[in-house]
Design an enzyme around this catalytic site. Sequence first.
Site, short mmCIF file in Angstrom:
data_model
loop_
_atom_site.label_atom_id
_atom_site.label_comp_id
_atom_site.label_asym_id
_atom_site.label_seq_id
_atom_site.Cartn_x
_atom_site.Cartn_y
_atom_site.Cartn_z
N HIS A 163 13.62 -3.64 -6.74
CA HIS A 163 13.88 -2.52 -5.77
C HIS A 163 12.25 -1.88 -5.38
O HIS A 163 12.03 -1.92 -4.43
CB HIS A 163 14.79 -1.29 -6.24
CG HIS A 163 14.75 0.05 -5.54
ND1 HIS A 163 15.70 0.17 -4.93
CD2 HIS A 163 13.85 0.82 -5.33
CE1 HIS A 163 15.40 1.48 -3.99
NE2 HIS A 163 14.26 1.89 -4.59
N GLU A 164 11.77 -1.40 -6.68
CA GLU A 164 10.42 -0.96 -6.42
C GLU A 164 9.41 -2.19 -5.90
O GLU A 164 8.40 -1.66 -4.98
CB GLU A 164 9.89 -0.45 -7.86
CG GLU A 164 10.64 0.63 -8.35
CD GLU A 164 10.69 1.54 -7.38
OE1 GLU A 164 9.84 1.99 -6.50
OE2 GLU A 164 11.70 2.47 -7.48
N HIS A 171 9.55 -1.61 -2.26
CA HIS A 171 8.47 -0.82 -1.57
C HIS A 171 7.16 -1.32 -1.57
O HIS A 171 6.45 -1.12 -0.56
CB HIS A 171 8.66 0.47 -2.65
CG HIS A 171 9.76 1.25 -2.39
ND1 HIS A 171 10.15 1.98 -1.13
CD2 HIS A 171 10.52 1.94 -3.50
CE1 HIS A 171 11.07 2.66 -1.38
NE2 HIS A 171 11.54 2.62 -2.54
N HIS A 213 6.85 -3.68 1.38
CA HIS A 213 6.48 -2.64 2.59
C HIS A 213 5.10 -2.28 2.78
O HIS A 213 4.77 -2.23 3.95
CB HIS A 213 7.39 -1.53 2.55
CG HIS A 213 7.77 -0.93 4.01
ND1 HIS A 213 8.76 0.22 3.59
CD2 HIS A 213 7.46 -1.37 4.85
CE1 HIS A 213 8.96 0.53 5.35
NE2 HIS A 213 8.25 -0.35 5.75
#
Length: 694
Positions: free
Chosen positions: A480-481, A484, A487
Amino acid sequence: MTTDPTPGTLDASNPLAVASTLPYELPDFTAIRVEHYLPAIRAGMAEQRAEVAAIAADDSPAGVENVLDAFERTGVLLRRAATPFFTVLAADASPALEAIEEEVAPELAAHRDAIYLDAALHGRFVALAEAADAGDVALDEDQQWLLTTVLKDFRRAGVSLGDDEQARLRAINARLTSLEAAFGRRLLAGANAASVFVDDVARLDGLAADTIAGMAAAAESRGRAGEYLVEMQLPTQQGLLASLTDRDLREQVQQASERRGATGDEHDTREIVLETARLRAERAALLGYPHHAAYVAEGATAGTTSAVSAMLGRLAPAAVRNARAEAADLARHAGADDASAVRASDWAFLAEQVRNERFALDDATLRPYLELERVVHQGVFEAATRLYGVTFAERDDLVGYHPGNRVFEVFDADGSGLGLFVADWYTREAKRGGAWMNNLVDQNTLLGEQPVVVNNLNIVAPPAGEPTLLRWDEVITLFHEFGHALHGLFSHVRYPSQSGTNVPRDFVEFPSQVNEMWAWDPQILASYAVHHETGEPMPAAWVEAMLASRQFNEGFATTEYLAAAILDQAWHLLAAEDVPAGVEDVVPFEVAALEDAGVAFAPVPPRYRTTYFNHVFGGGYAAAYYSYIWSEVLDADSVQWFTENGGLRRENGDLFRARLLARGGSVDPMEAFRDLRGREPEIAPLLARRGLDA
């Protein structure tokens, strides 16, 4: 504390005075000391005010270069000083850093107000918009979106208010910034105080040997050699409860977790909660909104609080229905007649037993196959390589802000350097709870900067020389992290303010949630799920069982999340005069809000209760905690798109990167989603994923 510099100047000996000469302008943390931050931040504010004043005073025709570009070029020194400061404050706090935050937080709020309440500066942007409308100035898509968002920022900041109202607004903003910082400090101290010491190792039955050794080391670091420390994680549910067989100890830990912030001592956060809610409501009214939630929704992709309430209201009944069915199942397993016998502190333990019974799986079974280094390199990094062609090389010559940092250089498919990835995996007393990503450098072509991104987790460190074995939820958090991080790393925009994750709060979680899908991908899972001692792959039957169990306990997970999101909305749907009067009213207000929404179910407390809800009262998610589930609608729909198009294929990765990740905040985010998906998002994939479509 260091004496203030002359406005606009900074001693040349301060390492923050000039851009770092390290690769990708990684801050030189070997040179930066605590006393460097405050003068650099203040000099940065003074410098930016002078830069902004020059833009406002320019009487030449408004254009891209002298308005948009000029505005985006301001604040370089301030970003260079403030970004590493807040990075270190969150991940390795100290009394000296906290004292600086207490002093500078209201100054930073006042600084932002000075910019966005500047009528002359606002006039320059209005003039540019008028020139663009008249056809006198041509704007590219990203420039038009930037102009639109900046004008919206001015309006939402209160630039059109009268002098008296603006003065009150400035005072509110300064006070709120101080309160939010104080909440975070008090919560960290309270979490440390709430940690549970255990003096009998027999009470830790059920925990793995490496976990117990880590707890012993943590207790010794606090001067309690011979004991074992259960450190508090940020959410209500503490991870160790899934394995502890001692029911009384589980209840002790659960109660310690849920009492945080309502302890009646120096760690109590309730007075901060009430003043914060009151001031946010007053500010919203000044700006013409009925409440703070309306202000937040209007600035996000949701648009209105009715849209948020409709989605939460649609999901809650089905989630609670599923949670009640799960509770009954757990009660039967425990030999009880009804679900009321299941306490909140029992849930994770019983759920693990049922999961193991039903699927022959539990955390203890899986952990030997989930070793951190392999999960990172053959899992997280490998998925990114297969999808996007990027590769990673550890840079032992580069130093982060803490000795535990790992620094990796990221290379694009053509071999060119893309940026740096800084990993900070382990928990420590000075680190706030949870997991997060932030940038140390924002990618942008205007200033020629490439990204430096940080991922923080709170994994319990094993004893020296021992491998770090993960729980499955920690594996998901890693993916998940890193979503980010991608991104930020893949950002390819012109302007700093549009870089990477600078998108609306209810959109920012979308790419990170999509990246979780690769943890489950059969090719990637086979690559990283290998026994750390024998090298044997995780048995195929276990993998099949894991896939079959994906909806297991989903009623609990959805209900605890929705309860927290509803609490957040409840506090921020209030007008100032409706905020509870005293600290003794905080918990009753919370109880009533959960009951009114139909999510009050004792065995499933909210993921965060009000008094330790750092996302909302200490962070940037006020009235926006709904954004995780809002983003998950986009996520589940995008996962379906990947699946329909062959899954882990380079073509899919390149398209997802180009149409969505690379664009950051340079376009309307929903337009980027429509460009990828070819239509508006649909909620059906989310309902199916969470078992809410019955």
